[in-house]
Design an enzyme around this catalytic site. Structure first.
Site, PDB file in Angstrom:
ATOM      1  N   ARG A 172     -25.595  11.805 -19.694  1.00  0.00           N
ATOM      2  CA  ARG A 172     -24.335  12.523 -19.456  1.00  0.00           C
ATOM      3  C   ARG A 172     -23.162  11.664 -19.910  1.00  0.00           C
ATOM      4  NH1 ARG A 172     -22.341  15.055 -13.684  1.00  0.00           N
ATOM      5  NH2 ARG A 172     -22.557  12.890 -12.986  1.00  0.00           N
ATOM      6  N   ASP A 458     -20.246   9.909  -5.012  1.00  0.00           N
ATOM      7  CA  ASP A 458     -19.783   9.561  -6.352  1.00  0.00           C
ATOM      8  C   ASP A 458     -18.373  10.102  -6.525  1.00  0.00           C
ATOM      9  OD1 ASP A 458     -20.006  12.280  -6.882  1.00  0.00           O
ATOM     10  OD2 ASP A 458     -21.617  12.078  -8.339  1.00  0.00           O
TER      11      ASP A 458
END
Length: 561
Positions: A172, A458
C-alpha cells in the site's frame, strides 16, 4: 554543486535531488534508473494529481456550504451497465484473511509467515514516513520478494526467516495528498505514492511475477480516494509501468480501499476506471468514520457519538458494507471486509477470550453478508478468522459468484448518510485525547502502528479521535451519556488534556514519558482539535516535524500540497 549537496554519493538523474541521509543500502534502491522511472511518473502525472486535489478542495467547499454527497447522475450509465472487471488471477483467488502492518523487517517476516492468505505491507497509515523507515522498508521488501529476508533479534538471540509457505504480498503506497520531501523533482517534493509505487515496482516486478504472482503482479492496495478521476490516474500509472517493463496490460492488480464517504457513491465508477487492473474493494471502516466527520464538518446536525459506538451495526455503516459487496460481486471482484484491531491480552485469559469472541462475531457477520475476506491486525486473530470464513464458505476460495446480494440494489443515498445513533460521554472525550496524544508521540519517534488499550491503533483511528474532539468543541456538544450534562468547551478540554497527560505519564512511567515526545504530541493534538478550521489530515502537519534534510541544517523545502 548538486552532487556535493548530496554528499557525492547518490547518482541522480537530471532534475532529481536527494535530501535524505546517504546509506549504501539505500543507494541500491535509489539507483539512477529507478529515480529516472519515478521522475518520469512525477512529470507525466503531477498536473493531473494537482487537479484531482483541487477537485477535493472544491467538493469540501460544497459540503461545508450544506451540500450532501451522492450518486453522480452523469455516470448512471456506468452504474447500470453490465460490464465486469478482468478475471481474478489464480494467485489471489483466496483472500479469506489478510494481515496488515508496516514495512519493518521483523514485521514483514512474521506477517508473511502468519498463516494469512495475504500480507499488506504498508507505507501509509501504519508507517511513520521518516526517511529511514521508508528506505529501509524498500530494502526489506526487495529482500522479501527475493526470498532472502532474515532478521537477527539480538535481545532474544533468535533468527527470523521465511517459511516455505508464505502469504501473498500486497503493497500500500501513500495517498495522493502526501508529499515525499526528501526527494525533490524539478525543485518540488515528489508525490509520496509515486515514490512508493515506483521504487517498489522498478526493483521487484520481474521477480514477483515469477515467484508469487504466477505471471501477474505486483499487487497493490490504493488508499484515500474520493473520486473515480483519482482511480483513472492510478490506471494510467499502471499502464505506463507495464509498458515500461514490457509486461502485458492488466498484469498489475490493485484493491481500492473505500475509506472516504464521497467514494462510496463512486464504487462502480472506480472499478470501471480500473477494470483491467482491479481485484476488488475493501471496507476501510476506520478511515470511513473519520471521513464521515470530515465531510460533514460544516453540519452541526451530524455529530458522532463516542467512537466505540460507531460500529457496523450503525445503519450507515451496514449499508456501506452491503453496497460494497453487491458492487464488487456484480463486477466479478473481491469484496474485502474491515480491520479486526484487537490484539491478544496475554495477562488476562478471560478478557482475551471476550475480545476473541467479538472478533468471531464481527467476522461471522462479514462472511454471512457476503464478504470474500477480511483484515487482521495481529497474527493471534488469524485462526479464529479462518475458522469463521471456512465454516461458512466451505471449500470455495471466495463468494464472488455465490453471494450476489441483489437486495442491496435498493440501498439509497439516505441509507448511506443516515445519522449515527448513540451518546457522547466524558470518557469518550478522554479516550480520544489519551489515544490521540500517545499515537502522535509514537509517530513522531518513528512508530506508526501502536498497541494501546488492547487495540492496534494507526493513523486512521487517531484521526477519528482528533476530528471527533474538534467537532464536539466546534459545536459545543453536550455530553449526555453519564446522567450529567456537560458542555464541551475550550476550558473543559484544556482540563481534560492536562489530566490525561498526567494519566499517560503514570501509565508509561516517568522515564519513558521524559524520553518520549509526549509534550510535542500534546501540542500538535491540542492545536488541531481547537483550530478554527479542520485540517484535512493529521499527518500532513506532523510530517513537517520528521523531515530531516542533509546536510543537516538545510532549510526544508516548503510543501506545495
Amino acid at each position: 554543486m548538486l552532487m556535493a549537496r548530496n554528499m557525492g554519493s547518490y547518482d541522480v538523474p537530471e532534475g532529481v535531488d536527494i535530501r535524505g541521509r546517504f546509506d549504501e543500502e539505500f543507494g541500491k534502491i535509489l539507483t539512477r534508473d529507478a529515480l529516472q522511472f519515478v521522475a518520469d511518473l512525477q512529470r507525466e502525472f503531477r498536473g493531473r494529481i494537482r487537479y484531482a486535489l483541487e477537485c477535493r478542495r472544491e467538493a469540501k467547499k460544497r459540503y461545508n456550504s450544506g451540500e450532501l454527497p451522492g450518486f453522480d447522475p452523469a455516470t448512471k450509465f456506468i452504474r447500470e451497465g453490465d460490464w465486469v472487471c478482468a478475471p481474478v488471477p489464480p494467485a489471489v483467488e483466496d483472500r479469506t484473511v489478510e494481515i496488515t502492518g508496516p514495512v519493518d523487517r521483523k514485521m514483514i517476516i512474521n506477517a508473511l509467515n502468519s498463516g494469512a492468505k495475504v500480507f499488506m505491507a504498508d507505507f501509509e497509515d501504519s508507517l511513520s514516513p521518516s526517511w529511514e523507515n521508508l528506505m529501509r522498508g524498500h530494502v526489506n521488501l526487495r529482500d522479501a520478494v527475493n526470498g532472502t529476508i532474515s532478521f537477527h533479534d539480538q535481545a532474544r538471540n533468535r533468527v527470523y526467516k521465511l517459511n516455505n509457505k508464505i502469504a501473498r504480498l500486497f503493497v500500500r503506497p501513500r495517498g495522493w495528498h502526501l508529499p515525499e520531501s526528501h526527494i525533490l523533482i524539478d525543485g518540488e517534493p515528489a508525490t509520496g505514492c509515486l515514490v512508493d509505487f515506483g521504487l517498489y515496482f522498478f526493483h521487484n516486478h520481474a521477480t514477483f511475477r515469477a515467484t508469487q504472482g504466477a505471471g501477474f503482479g505486483p499487487f497493490f492496495y490504493l488508499p484515500k480516494m474520493e473520486h473515480s478521476r483519482e482511480a483513472k490516474i492510478w490506471n494510467c500509472v499502471f499502464e505506463r509501468a507495464e509498458k515500461f517493463a514490457g509486461i502485458g496490460q492488466g498484469s498489475i492488480r490493485a484493491t481500492v480501499l473505500i475509506e472516504t464517504l464521497p467514494a462510496v457513491f463512486q464504487m462502480n465508477e472506480i472499478l470501471h476506471e480500473l477494470r483491467d487492473h482491479s481485484i476488488g474493494l475493501n471496507c476501510g471502516r476506520w478511515d470511513y468514520i473519520f471521513s464521515y466527520v470530515k465531510t460533514f464538518q460544516g453540519h452541526p446536525d451530524r455529530l458522532l457519538p463516542d467512537r466505540v459506538q460507531v460500529g457496523m451495526t450503525q445503519h450507515f455503516m451496514r449499508s456501506y458494507s452491503d453496497l460494497l459487496i453487491r458492487t464488487c460481486h456484480r463486477r466479478g471482484v473481491h469484496a474485502m471486509g474491515g480491520m479486526a484491531a484487537q490484539i491478544p491480552i496475554r495477562d488476562n485469559p478471560a478478557a482475551n477470550e471476550a475480545a476473541l469472541e467479538l472478533v468471531r462475531k464481527d467476522k461471522l457477520r462479514e462472511v454471512r453478508a457476503g464478504h470474500d475476506g477480511t483484515w487482521a491486525a495481529h497474527p493471534g486473530l488469524i485462526p479464529a478468522i479462518l475458522e469463521a470464513f471456512a465454516s461458512n464458505m466451505g471449500n470455495k476460495p471466495n463468494q464472488i459468484q455465490t453471494a450476489e446480494r441483489e437486495d442491496a440494489d435498493c440501498i439509497t443515498e439516505e441509507d448511506l448518510l443516515q445519522r449515527p445513533r448513540g451518546v457522547r460521554t466524558m470518557e469518550g472525550l478522554r479516550l480520544n485525547t489519551r489515544v490521540g496524544i500517545q499515537y502522535i508521540a509514537a509517530w513522531l519517534t518513528g512508530t506508526g502502528s501502536v498497541p494501546l488499550y488492547n487495540l492496534m491503533e494507526d493513523a486512521a483511528t487517531a484521526e477519528i479521535s482528533r476530528v471527533q474532539n474538534w467537532q464536539w468543541l466546534k459545536y459545543g456538544v453536550v455530553l449526555d451519556g453519564e446522567g450529567v450534562k456537560v458542555k464541551v468547551t475550550l476550558d473543559l478540554f484544556a482540563r481534560v488534556v492536562e489530566e490525561e497527560m498526567a494519566k499517560i505519564e503514570r501509565e508509561v512511567g516517568a522515564e519513558k514519558f521524559g524520553r518520549g515526545m509526549y509534550k510535542e504530541a500534546c501540542e500538535i493534538f491540542t492545536k488541531q482539535c481547537t483550530a478554527p478550521e479542520l485540517d484535512d489530515f493529521l499527518t500532513l502537519d506532523a510530517y513537517n516535524k520528521i523531515i530531516v534534510h542533509h546536510p543537516k541544517g538545510e532549510r526544508p523545502i516548503g510543501l506545495s500540497y
